[in-house]
Design a protein around this motif. Structure first.
Motif, mmCIF file in Angstrom:
data_model
loop_
_atom_site.group_PDB
_atom_site.id
_atom_site.type_symbol
_atom_site.label_atom_id
_atom_site.label_comp_id
_atom_site.label_asym_id
_atom_site.label_seq_id
_atom_site.Cartn_x
_atom_site.Cartn_y
_atom_site.Cartn_z
ATOM 1 N N THR A 22 0.818 -1.219 0.000
ATOM 2 C CA THR A 22 0.000 0.000 0.000
ATOM 3 C C THR A 22 0.848 1.265 0.000
ATOM 4 N N SER A 23 2.178 1.106 0.076
ATOM 5 C CA SER A 23 3.069 2.268 0.117
ATOM 6 C C SER A 23 3.795 2.505 -1.196
ATOM 7 N N ASN A 24 3.624 1.590 -2.171
ATOM 8 C CA ASN A 24 4.273 1.749 -3.461
ATOM 9 C C ASN A 24 3.445 2.720 -4.307
ATOM 10 N N LEU A 25 3.947 3.945 -4.475
ATOM 11 C CA LEU A 25 3.177 4.991 -5.158
ATOM 12 C C LEU A 25 2.972 4.680 -6.640
ATOM 13 N N ARG A 29 -0.659 4.385 -8.349
ATOM 14 C CA ARG A 29 -1.046 5.143 -9.547
ATOM 15 C C ARG A 29 -1.647 4.227 -10.609
ATOM 16 N N LEU A 30 -1.076 3.042 -10.768
ATOM 17 C CA LEU A 30 -1.634 2.076 -11.706
ATOM 18 C C LEU A 30 -3.049 1.674 -11.299
ATOM 19 N N LEU A 31 -3.239 1.431 -10.018
ATOM 20 C CA LEU A 31 -4.564 1.043 -9.527
ATOM 21 C C LEU A 31 -5.574 2.172 -9.691
ATOM 22 N N ASP A 32 -5.123 3.410 -9.459
ATOM 23 C CA ASP A 32 -6.023 4.554 -9.638
ATOM 24 C C ASP A 32 -6.438 4.694 -11.097
ATOM 25 N N ASP A 33 -5.476 4.496 -12.004
ATOM 26 C CA ASP A 33 -5.784 4.596 -13.423
ATOM 27 C C ASP A 33 -6.691 3.444 -13.855
ATOM 28 N N TYR A 34 -6.450 2.272 -13.283
ATOM 29 C CA TYR A 34 -7.294 1.113 -13.584
ATOM 30 C C TYR A 34 -8.732 1.380 -13.151
ATOM 31 N N LEU A 107 -15.632 -0.288 -7.415
ATOM 32 C CA LEU A 107 -15.702 -0.359 -5.961
ATOM 33 C C LEU A 107 -14.594 -1.230 -5.383
ATOM 34 N N ARG A 108 -14.220 -2.295 -6.113
ATOM 35 C CA ARG A 108 -13.165 -3.206 -5.639
ATOM 36 C C ARG A 108 -12.193 -3.474 -6.790
ATOM 37 N N PRO A 109 -11.270 -2.532 -7.054
ATOM 38 C CA PRO A 109 -10.398 -2.652 -8.230
ATOM 39 C C PRO A 109 -9.302 -3.708 -8.120
ATOM 40 N N ARG A 110 -8.853 -4.019 -6.923
ATOM 41 C CA ARG A 110 -7.710 -4.932 -6.782
ATOM 42 C C ARG A 110 -7.951 -6.336 -7.356
ATOM 43 N N PRO A 111 -9.103 -6.977 -7.067
ATOM 44 C CA PRO A 111 -9.320 -8.315 -7.644
ATOM 45 C C PRO A 111 -9.304 -8.313 -9.178
ATOM 46 N N GLY A 112 -9.924 -7.306 -9.770
ATOM 47 C CA GLY A 112 -9.917 -7.227 -11.228
ATOM 48 C C GLY A 112 -8.538 -6.942 -11.776
ATOM 49 N N PHE A 113 -7.789 -6.121 -11.070
ATOM 50 C CA PHE A 113 -6.432 -5.787 -11.493
ATOM 51 C C PHE A 113 -5.538 -7.027 -11.486
ATOM 52 N N VAL A 114 -5.721 -7.869 -10.481
ATOM 53 C CA VAL A 114 -4.950 -9.121 -10.412
ATOM 54 C C VAL A 114 -5.238 -9.983 -11.642
ATOM 55 N N GLY A 115 -6.498 -10.006 -12.069
ATOM 56 C CA GLY A 115 -6.860 -10.793 -13.248
ATOM 57 C C GLY A 115 -6.184 -10.296 -14.506
ATOM 58 N N THR A 116 -5.999 -8.975 -14.634
ATOM 59 C CA THR A 116 -5.369 -8.441 -15.840
ATOM 60 C C THR A 116 -3.881 -8.757 -15.906
ATOM 61 N N ILE A 117 -3.267 -8.971 -14.769
ATOM 62 C CA ILE A 117 -1.826 -9.261 -14.754
ATOM 63 C C ILE A 117 -1.523 -10.534 -15.541
ATOM 64 N N GLU A 118 -2.437 -11.503 -15.478
ATOM 65 C CA GLU A 118 -2.228 -12.772 -16.190
ATOM 66 C C GLU A 118 -2.213 -12.579 -17.704
#
Length: 264
Positions: A22-25, A29-34, A107-118
């Motif tokens: 949570t401290s990696n800016l 920024r990637l999560l905010d843009d996502y 509302l919950r971007p992290r789970p979807g973001f993990v899916g895009t990494i694959e």
């Protein structure tokens, strides 16, 4: 975190997401843009959904009016309004599913973001994508919010054609909608006055009307996709690829979105 050229972007992102960093800016920024990317799909998709809802109500009323005014069964007028009503319902339902799914991602971007990494995979050495992946990797290792020049340049290159494409596709959609309306109004007017056009001309008009409607649907998807890319270029396309895969089609918005949200 020490940079290593052997660490792939995919493995680094997986590591950061699993650690709950949570401290990696840079990651923030990637999560905010996502999130912003999906917000734009909710906004633009919601706008088109509202238009479709209005059209559904209009066509429903037209079908009822035509059935009361005429006792000749399924006339051309009634068939036309009914067909457009059904098409509006089908497209509207599809858009509603996409908008609702993306609300969940917002509302919950992290789970979807993990899916895009694959989706990232491993690029071939020496390619443009490999260079961008290395730039992203160095950026994430640094943990800074400021993007490296290589990434900034890639985004600027993408926006140089994506913004005009978003504007042009919007203008073309408006023109195509007007053209389609004129064609179908002409066919409707001729059916109401009982004036039969030559067979070849009638077929040409109907073909033009069907084609214009299909083009409107394609252009609608292009407007959605290019507007997203113009507003949130950092996570455009399969997110994180920036200008690595510059070929973007509006149709991919639907399939990519549904696939990603299913992972969420």
């Amino acid at each position: 975190m020490v940079f290593s050229p052997n660490n792939s972007l995919q493995s680094l992102l997986n590591s950061l997401m699993k650690s709950g960093a949570t401290s990696n800016l840079a990651l923030i920024r990637l999560l905010d843009d996502y999130r912003e990317y999906h917000v734009m799909l909710v906004v633009v998709g919601g706008f088109f959904l509202l238009i479709l809802l209005v059209l559904i109500l209009v066509f429903r009323r037209k079908v009822k009016e035509s059935s009361r005014q005429e006792n000749r069964g399924w006339t051309f007028q009634r068939k036309m309004y009914f067909s457009f009503g059904v098409l509006s319902v089908v497209v509207g339902l599809l858009l509603a599913v996409i908008v609702a799914a993306n609300v969940g991602t917002v509302l919950r971007p992290r789970p979807g973001f993990v899916g895009t990494i694959e989706m990232l995979g491993t690029p071939s050495a020496g390619t443009q994508r490999a260079k961008l992946d290395e730039a992203f990797t160095r950026w994430l290792h640094s943990g800074r919010a400021t993007m490296p020049p290589a990434i900034r340049a890639a985004i600027d290159d993408r926006l140089a054609w994506q913004r005009p494409k978003a504007i042009i596709s919007s203008i073309l959609l408006a023109l195509c909608a007007v053209l389609s309306s004129c064609i179908w109004r002409t066919l409707l007017r001729r059916s109401l006055v009982g004036r039969a056009a030559p067979m070849e001309k009638s077929r040409a008009l109907r073909l033009g009307g069907v084609t214009s409607v299909a083009l409107c649907l394609v252009l609608m998807l292009m407007v959605m996709g290019n507007t997203q890319g113009a507003i949130a270029p950092l996570c455009d396309d399969t997110r994180l690829r920036v200008a690595v895969f510059p070929v973007y089609t509006g149709v991919r918005v639907i399939f990519t979105t549904v696939k990603i949200t299913s992972w969420a």
